[in-house]
Write a protein that holds these residues in place. Structure first.
Motif, short mmCIF file in Angstrom:
data_model
loop_
_atom_site.label_atom_id
_atom_site.label_comp_id
_atom_site.label_asym_id
_atom_site.label_seq_id
_atom_site.Cartn_x
_atom_site.Cartn_y
_atom_site.Cartn_z
N LEU A 24 29.17 -53.51 -19.08
CA LEU A 24 30.78 -52.40 -19.22
C LEU A 24 30.34 -50.88 -17.86
N LEU A 59 37.92 -51.35 -18.01
CA LEU A 59 36.39 -51.48 -19.59
C LEU A 59 36.92 -53.01 -20.02
N GLY A 60 38.56 -53.41 -19.81
CA GLY A 60 38.23 -54.55 -19.61
C GLY A 60 39.29 -54.68 -19.17
N THR A 85 40.49 -56.93 -24.22
CA THR A 85 38.90 -57.50 -24.49
C THR A 85 39.19 -58.78 -24.03
N GLU A 89 34.29 -57.94 -28.25
CA GLU A 89 33.48 -57.49 -27.39
C GLU A 89 34.28 -55.96 -27.91
N THR A 92 32.07 -52.52 -28.89
CA THR A 92 31.76 -52.33 -27.53
C THR A 92 32.41 -51.75 -26.28
N VAL A 93 33.89 -51.73 -25.86
CA VAL A 93 34.44 -51.40 -25.18
C VAL A 93 35.12 -50.27 -26.16
#
Length: 225
Positions: A24, A59-60, A85, A89, A92-93
């Motif tokens: 990411l 990030l997504g 996302t 995830e 994590t995101v």
């Protein structure tokens, strides 16, 4: 509704989790996704910083309006956005989003987990108060006659005792980390089971297993099917 067994909260995916987080940040460093015209209208209408939200989107996949629930259980637009996302995830995101927004007036919480059946969702609001987010999603356990006010009252009590840090919440679930751990995990697990039977009956299987999972993951997870 997807089943949400407690054991899924922290499985043996540590390497995969950290590797995904690294990817990411590499992605963000190499280029940021631009807001679409609809996303620009959305974030500007909410008074959100487009530059900050552009970093979040990187990030997504996309940003949508955060939807909450009214007192009569109707879906209503809320003062926030959700970042979609890739499947599985969300956690994590969320970590990555919180790092991007660190020191700002924004906060982020896990809003929805699809458990591999679709995108996970991370909510972003312009507030530092986790109770403001909980007021939007109005978590409850209505199948056990536990309303939102009772969930909040119990969460406040547990936060006072254990310094809970909210990870996320939705209509029928809530996840938090402990900053102070219980002295007796089995006693605490019995308390959690009494308030939230599904976490054992449809999750860990036994109170002892629940105690072990909470201690191992440092996580409180409540879920009412």
């Amino acid at each position: 509704m997807f089943e949400q067994p407690f054991l899924i909260k922290a499985s043996a995916r540590v390497f995969r989790h950290h590797f995904a987080l690294l990817l990411l940040f590499v992605t963000c460093a190499n280029g940021r996704a631009s807001l679409s015209s609809d996303e620009e209208v959305l974030v500007k209408g909410l008074g959100f910083d487009p530059v900050a939200m552009n970093s979040v989107k990187a990030l997504g996949s996309s940003l949508e309006r955060l939807m909450g629930r009214s007192v009569d259980f109707q879906r209503v637009p809320a003062a926030g956005v959700v970042l979609l996302t890739k499947p599985n995830e969300g956690h994590t995101v969320l970590i990555a989003v919180r790092r991007v927004l660190a020191g700002s007036s924004y906060s982020a919480y896990l809003n929805e987990q699809a458990f591999g059946h679709g995108p996970d969702r991370v909510a972003i609001m312009k507030t530092s108060d986790p109770y403001a987010y909980l007021a939007v999603v109005r978590t409850d356990g209505v199948n056990y006659d536990i309303d939102h006010a009772q969930v909040i009252a119990r969460y406040r009590e547990l936060t006072k005792r254990y310094g809970l840090l909210l990870v996320g919440a939705g209509q029928d679930w809530l996840e938090a980390k402990f900053s102070r751990q219980p002295e007796d995990w089995k006693v605490f697990a019995k308390e959690v089971y009494a308030f939230c039977p599904d976490i054992v009956d449809q999750g860990t299987g036994t109170v002892e297993a629940l105690a072990h999972e909470m201690r191992r993951t440092n996580t409180l997870y409540l879920w009412w099917d």
